[in-house]
Design a protein around this motif. Structure first.
Motif, PDB file in Angstrom:
ATOM      1  N   MET A 142      34.937  36.434   6.250  1.00 26.10           N
ATOM      2  CA  MET A 142      35.751  36.881   7.382  1.00 26.10           C
ATOM      3  C   MET A 142      35.349  38.290   7.826  1.00 26.10           C
ATOM      4  N   GLN A 143      35.009  39.133   6.869  1.00 24.41           N
ATOM      5  CA  GLN A 143      34.569  40.490   7.218  1.00 24.41           C
ATOM      6  C   GLN A 143      33.295  40.440   8.066  1.00 24.41           C
ATOM      7  N   ASN A 144      32.374  39.565   7.673  1.00 26.92           N
ATOM      8  CA  ASN A 144      31.134  39.414   8.440  1.00 26.92           C
ATOM      9  C   ASN A 144      31.406  38.881   9.842  1.00 26.92           C
ATOM     10  N   ASN A 148      30.573  40.775  13.456  1.00 24.98           N
ATOM     11  CA  ASN A 148      29.707  40.121  14.447  1.00 24.98           C
ATOM     12  C   ASN A 148      30.472  39.552  15.637  1.00 24.98           C
ATOM     13  N   SER A 149      31.746  39.851  15.700  1.00 23.31           N
ATOM     14  CA  SER A 149      32.584  39.298  16.767  1.00 23.31           C
ATOM     15  C   SER A 149      32.447  40.117  18.050  1.00 23.31           C
ATOM     16  N   SER A 150      33.103  39.619  19.077  1.00 19.50           N
ATOM     17  CA  SER A 150      33.079  40.301  20.378  1.00 19.50           C
ATOM     18  C   SER A 150      34.266  41.250  20.559  1.00 19.50           C
ATOM     19  N   THR A 154      38.129  49.096  18.134  1.00 20.64           N
ATOM     20  CA  THR A 154      39.496  49.324  17.639  1.00 20.64           C
ATOM     21  C   THR A 154      40.045  48.060  16.983  1.00 20.64           C
ATOM     22  N   GLN A 155      39.840  46.928  17.642  1.00 24.10           N
ATOM     23  CA  GLN A 155      40.300  45.656  17.070  1.00 24.10           C
ATOM     24  C   GLN A 155      39.570  45.339  15.767  1.00 24.10           C
ATOM     25  N   GLU A 203      43.465  34.500  13.839  1.00 26.80           N
ATOM     26  CA  GLU A 203      43.161  35.422  14.920  1.00 26.80           C
ATOM     27  C   GLU A 203      41.670  35.472  15.226  1.00 26.80           C
ATOM     28  N   LEU A 204      40.846  35.115  14.249  1.00 22.01           N
ATOM     29  CA  LEU A 204      39.387  35.243  14.412  1.00 22.01           C
ATOM     30  C   LEU A 204      38.805  34.110  15.251  1.00 22.01           C
TER      31      LEU A 204
END
Length: 204
Positions: A142-144, A148-150, A154-155, A203-204
Motif C-alpha cells: 500500500m505504501q508503494n 506511485n499514485s496520482s 499533501t494527500q 481510499e486507494l
C-alpha cells in the motif's frame, strides 16, 4: 469444536474407565461370576474403543501435529494407548492388574488432553504469525501504491502517515508467548488492525 473433540470412542474410554474402577474395587476371589464377566466385557469394550480412537488420532490429529511440528508429542500418547490396548487383550508382559490399567487409562487421558492443547496452541501461533506477515506485506504494498499514485503530495503524506502508524503498531506486537490466551489476544489485535488498514485501502 474440532471433530476429534466429539469422538464417541474417546468419551466411551473415559466412561468405561469409571466402570472398571467400580467393578475392580473388590478382590477377584470375592467377585461373583457375573461380576468377573462384567469386568471382562468392559475390558474388551475399552480395547475396542482404544483401537477406534487410535484410528481417529491417525486420521485427524496426525496431520495437524505434523503441520506444527508436534508429531513427537503425539507419538508418545499413541504409544501409551497401544500399551493399554495390549493390556486389555492380555498380551502385555509383564501382565498388569486392573488397578494398573485404571491408572494407565487415567494418565493417558490426562496426557492426551495436554497434547491436544499443545497442538492447538501451536496451530494458533502459526495462524497468528501468518496473519502478521500478510498484514506487513500488505502495508508495504500500500505504501508503494501511495507513492506511485496520482494524489498530490499533501494527500500522499497523510496516507503514508496512516500507513506508517499501522506498521509501527504491527511491529510493537510481541513475537512469542507461552500460553494460548496471549496468542488469542494478539490475533484479535491483528484482526482489528487489519480492519483499520482495509478502511484506508478503500481510499486507494
Amino acid at each position: 469444536m474440532n471433530q476429534i473433540d466429539k469422538s464417541q470412542h474417546f468419551h466411551a474410554i473415559y466412561k468405561q474407565t469409571e466402570e472398571l474402577t467400580e467393578l475392580g474395587d473388590s478382590r477377584l476371589s470375592q467377585e461373583t461370576v457375573e461380576s468377573i464377566l462384567s469386568i471382562a466385557q468392559v475390558m474388551t469394550e475399552i480395547g475396542q474403543n482404544c483401537n477406534g480412537f487410535q484410528v481417529e488420532i491417525q486420521q485427524q490429529l496426525e496431520p495437524r501435529a505434523t503441520a506444527v511440528n508436534q508429531i513427537d508429542t503425539l507419538k508418545k500418547v499413541q504409544e501409551q494407548l497401544s500399551r493399554i490396548i495390549e493390556v486389555t487383550q492380555g498380551s502385555a508382559r509383564p501382565s498388569k492388574t486392573i488397578q494398573d490399567l485404571i491408572s494407565s487409562l487415567n494418565k493417558w487421558r490426562e496426557n492426551f488432553l495436554a497434547m491436544r492443547h499443545k497442538i492447538e496452541i501451536a496451530e494458533q501461533e502459526v495462524r497468528v504469525k501468518q496473519k502478521r506477515l500478510n498484514l506487513d506485506l500488505e502495508l508495504k504494498d500500500m505504501q508503494n501504491k501511495v507513492l506511485n499514485s496520482s494524489y498530490d503530495n499533501t494527500q500522499k503524506l497523510e496516507l503514508l502517515k496512516d500507513l506508517l502508524n499501522f506498521e509501527k503498531q504491527l511491529q510493537s506486537f510481541p513475537n512469542s508467548f507461552q500460553g494460548a490466551v496471549n496468542w488469542k489476544n494478539l490475533e484479535q489485535e491483528i484482526d482489528q488492525l487489519t480492519e483499520q488498514v482495509q478502511a484506508v485501502k478503500i481510499e486507494l
